[in-house]
Every structure is written in structure tokens, then in C-alpha cells.
Design a protein around this motif. Structure first.
Motif, PDB file in Angstrom:
ATOM      1  N   ILE A  89       4.652   1.008  10.131  1.00  0.00           N
ATOM      2  CA  ILE A  89       5.614   1.467   9.131  1.00  0.00           C
ATOM      3  C   ILE A  89       6.873   1.993   9.803  1.00  0.00           C
ATOM      4  N   ARG A  90       6.707   2.698  10.905  1.00  0.00           N
ATOM      5  CA  ARG A  90       7.882   3.202  11.618  1.00  0.00           C
ATOM      6  C   ARG A  90       8.645   2.082  12.308  1.00  0.00           C
ATOM      7  N   VAL A  91       7.934   1.181  12.998  1.00  0.00           N
ATOM      8  CA  VAL A  91       8.591   0.118  13.766  1.00  0.00           C
ATOM      9  C   VAL A  91       9.315  -0.863  12.848  1.00  0.00           C
TER      10      VAL A  91
ATOM     11  N   ARG B  34       0.838  -1.202   0.000  1.00  0.00           N
ATOM     12  CA  ARG B  34       0.000   0.000   0.000  1.00  0.00           C
ATOM     13  C   ARG B  34       0.872   1.251   0.000  1.00  0.00           C
ATOM     14  N   LEU B  35       1.907   1.248   0.832  1.00  0.00           N
ATOM     15  CA  LEU B  35       2.817   2.381   0.887  1.00  0.00           C
ATOM     16  C   LEU B  35       3.531   2.557  -0.458  1.00  0.00           C
ATOM     17  N   ASP B  36       3.911   1.448  -1.078  1.00  0.00           N
ATOM     18  CA  ASP B  36       4.559   1.523  -2.384  1.00  0.00           C
ATOM     19  C   ASP B  36       3.615   2.128  -3.417  1.00  0.00           C
TER      20      ASP B  36
ATOM     21  N   THR C 269       0.083  14.410   1.465  1.00  0.00           N
ATOM     22  CA  THR C 269      -0.611  14.273   2.745  1.00  0.00           C
ATOM     23  C   THR C 269      -0.947  12.814   3.033  1.00  0.00           C
ATOM     24  N   ASP C 270      -1.413  12.099   2.017  1.00  0.00           N
ATOM     25  CA  ASP C 270      -1.735  10.675   2.197  1.00  0.00           C
ATOM     26  C   ASP C 270      -0.500   9.865   2.564  1.00  0.00           C
ATOM     27  N   VAL C 271       0.595  10.094   1.860  1.00  0.00           N
ATOM     28  CA  VAL C 271       1.833   9.355   2.148  1.00  0.00           C
ATOM     29  C   VAL C 271       2.331   9.675   3.556  1.00  0.00           C
ATOM     30  N   ARG C 272       2.325  10.935   3.917  1.00  0.00           N
ATOM     31  CA  ARG C 272       2.814  11.324   5.254  1.00  0.00           C
ATOM     32  C   ARG C 272       1.933  10.714   6.350  1.00  0.00           C
ATOM     33  N   ARG C 273       0.617  10.688   6.123  1.00  0.00           N
ATOM     34  CA  ARG C 273      -0.294  10.117   7.120  1.00  0.00           C
ATOM     35  C   ARG C 273      -0.013   8.624   7.306  1.00  0.00           C
ATOM     36  N   VAL C 274       0.147   7.913   6.199  1.00  0.00           N
ATOM     37  CA  VAL C 274       0.403   6.474   6.289  1.00  0.00           C
ATOM     38  C   VAL C 274       1.776   6.212   6.900  1.00  0.00           C
ATOM     39  N   ARG C 275       2.754   7.017   6.559  1.00  0.00           N
ATOM     40  CA  ARG C 275       4.112   6.781   7.082  1.00  0.00           C
ATOM     41  C   ARG C 275       4.244   7.085   8.571  1.00  0.00           C
ATOM     42  N   ARG C 276       3.292   7.814   9.121  1.00  0.00           N
ATOM     43  CA  ARG C 276       3.326   8.087  10.568  1.00  0.00           C
ATOM     44  C   ARG C 276       2.750   6.940  11.397  1.00  0.00           C
ATOM     45  N   THR C 277       2.150   5.943  10.752  1.00  0.00           N
ATOM     46  CA  THR C 277       1.563   4.839  11.509  1.00  0.00           C
ATOM     47  C   THR C 277       2.668   3.981  12.124  1.00  0.00           C
ATOM     48  N   TRP C 278       2.348   3.345  13.251  1.00  0.00           N
ATOM     49  CA  TRP C 278       3.382   2.624  13.988  1.00  0.00           C
ATOM     50  C   TRP C 278       3.964   1.419  13.251  1.00  0.00           C
TER      51      TRP C 278
END
Length: 183
Positions: free
Chosen positions: A155-157, A28-30, A144-153
Motif C-alpha cells: 500500500i505504501r509502495v 480491501r482498503l476501500d 486500527t484496522d485501516v492503520r494496520r493495513v495502510r502500514r503494509t508495504w
């Protein structure tokens, strides 16, 4: 023995579900990053078209010499600006917007609308300005969509974004000259 086997299957099931979720999230991120690249390319194309339309207006002979020179210089700077969005590119686009606003005063628009060539050039400039506004909005929505998704735990973890830099919105004045805007 069956209790141990039940625990192994339960743990295996949980691991498979987690792996599926992470794979789905990475895909999804890709897709969001691919969409982001597409919107940036579309914005670049629209900016080039706006600069070309402005250059066409400047070289049409329908404007006075000083206004034509200012508009032609701003359009040339926009066309020569680096493709990376940031300081220099956004300044060039701001300058082009200001030059268009200066060149398309109410008197100039009235004079241009009096000729067929002027109406044609005005139509192209107006269309290009509208398309730039839409392309910038679409791009900023994708950011905005990419930044919102990338802030989820997850994706970060799990570092699912890899080393892809965090995207930034494109900010410049893209307002259409008020006398050119459709009523």
C-alpha cells in the motif's frame, strides 16, 4: 523460439498475478475506509442521541435548577460542536460526560427512580451512554484496522491509499455515571 515464448508467458503470468493482488488489496482498503465512514457516522448519531437524552433529563424538571442548567449547557455544547472529531468536539463530549456524572449522583438517581418519568428518562440516558461507548469502540477498532493495513508495504509502495488522510481514533471520556450503570 519456444523458450522465448515460455519466458513471455511466465512474465505475463507474474504481471497478471501482481496486478490481481494490487487490485484485491486496493479493494480491501476501500472496503475498510467505507466501514470507517460508517462507524464514524454511527458514532456521530449516538453522540447526538446522548446529548438529546441529557437535554431531556435537564428539561424534565426532575433535577434541581443549577444541575439542570449545567447539564443543559453541556448538552447544547455537544449538539453544537463541530462534526469533525478533534479538539472542540472531544472537549464538548468530555464536558457532557462530566455533567452527566455530576447530575446523576446516587441521591439524584434514587430520586429519579422513584417516579415513572424519572425511570423513563434514566433508561434513555443509560441506553444512550452505553451506545456511545460501543460506537466509539467500534470506530476505534475500524481506525486500527485501516492503520494496520495502510502500514503494509504494497500500500505504501504503490500508493494505494491515494491522498486519503490517515484516520485517527476518537478519544474522549465516555464513561457512564457509575450510579447509572447496570449492576
Amino acid at each position: 523460439m519456444s523458450e522465448v515464448l515460455s519466458w513471455v508467458f511466465a512474465i505475463l503470468f507474474v504481471v497478471v498475478v501482481i496486478a490481481w493482488y494490487l487490485s484485491y488489496t486496493a479493494a480491501r482498503l476501500d472496503r475498510l475506509h467505507v466501514r470507517l465512514s460508517g462507524t464514524l457516522a454511527a458514532l456521530d448519531a449516538r453522540l447526538v442521541r446522548r446529548a438529546e437524552a441529557a437535554m431531556e433529563l435537564a428539561t424534565s424538571g426532575l433535577l434541581d435548577g443549577a444541575t439542570s442548567l449545567i447539564l443543559a449547557n453541556a448538552a447544547a455544547e455537544s449538539l453544537e460542536a463541530p462534526t469533525e472529531h478533534g479538539g472542540a468536539r472531544e472537549l464538548a463530549e468530555n464536558d457532557l460526560t462530566e455533567a452527566l456524572d455530576l447530575a446523576l449522583s446516587p441521591e439524584a438517581v434514587g430520586h429519579l427512580q422513584a417516579t415513572a418519568l424519572g425511570q423513563d428518562v434514566l433508561g434513555r440516558v443509560g441506553s444512550a451512554c452505553t451506545r456511545v461507548q460501543l460506537a466509539r469502540r467500534f470506530h476505534n477498532d475500524a481506525v486500527t484496522d485501516v492503520r494496520r493495513v495502510r502500514r503494509t508495504w504494497p500500500i505504501r509502495v504503490f500508493h494505494l491509499a491515494g491522498y486519503t488522510p490517515m484516520p485517527h481514533t476518537v478519544e474522549f471520556n465516555d464513561e457512564m455515571p457509575e450510579h447509572l450503570a447496570p449492576a
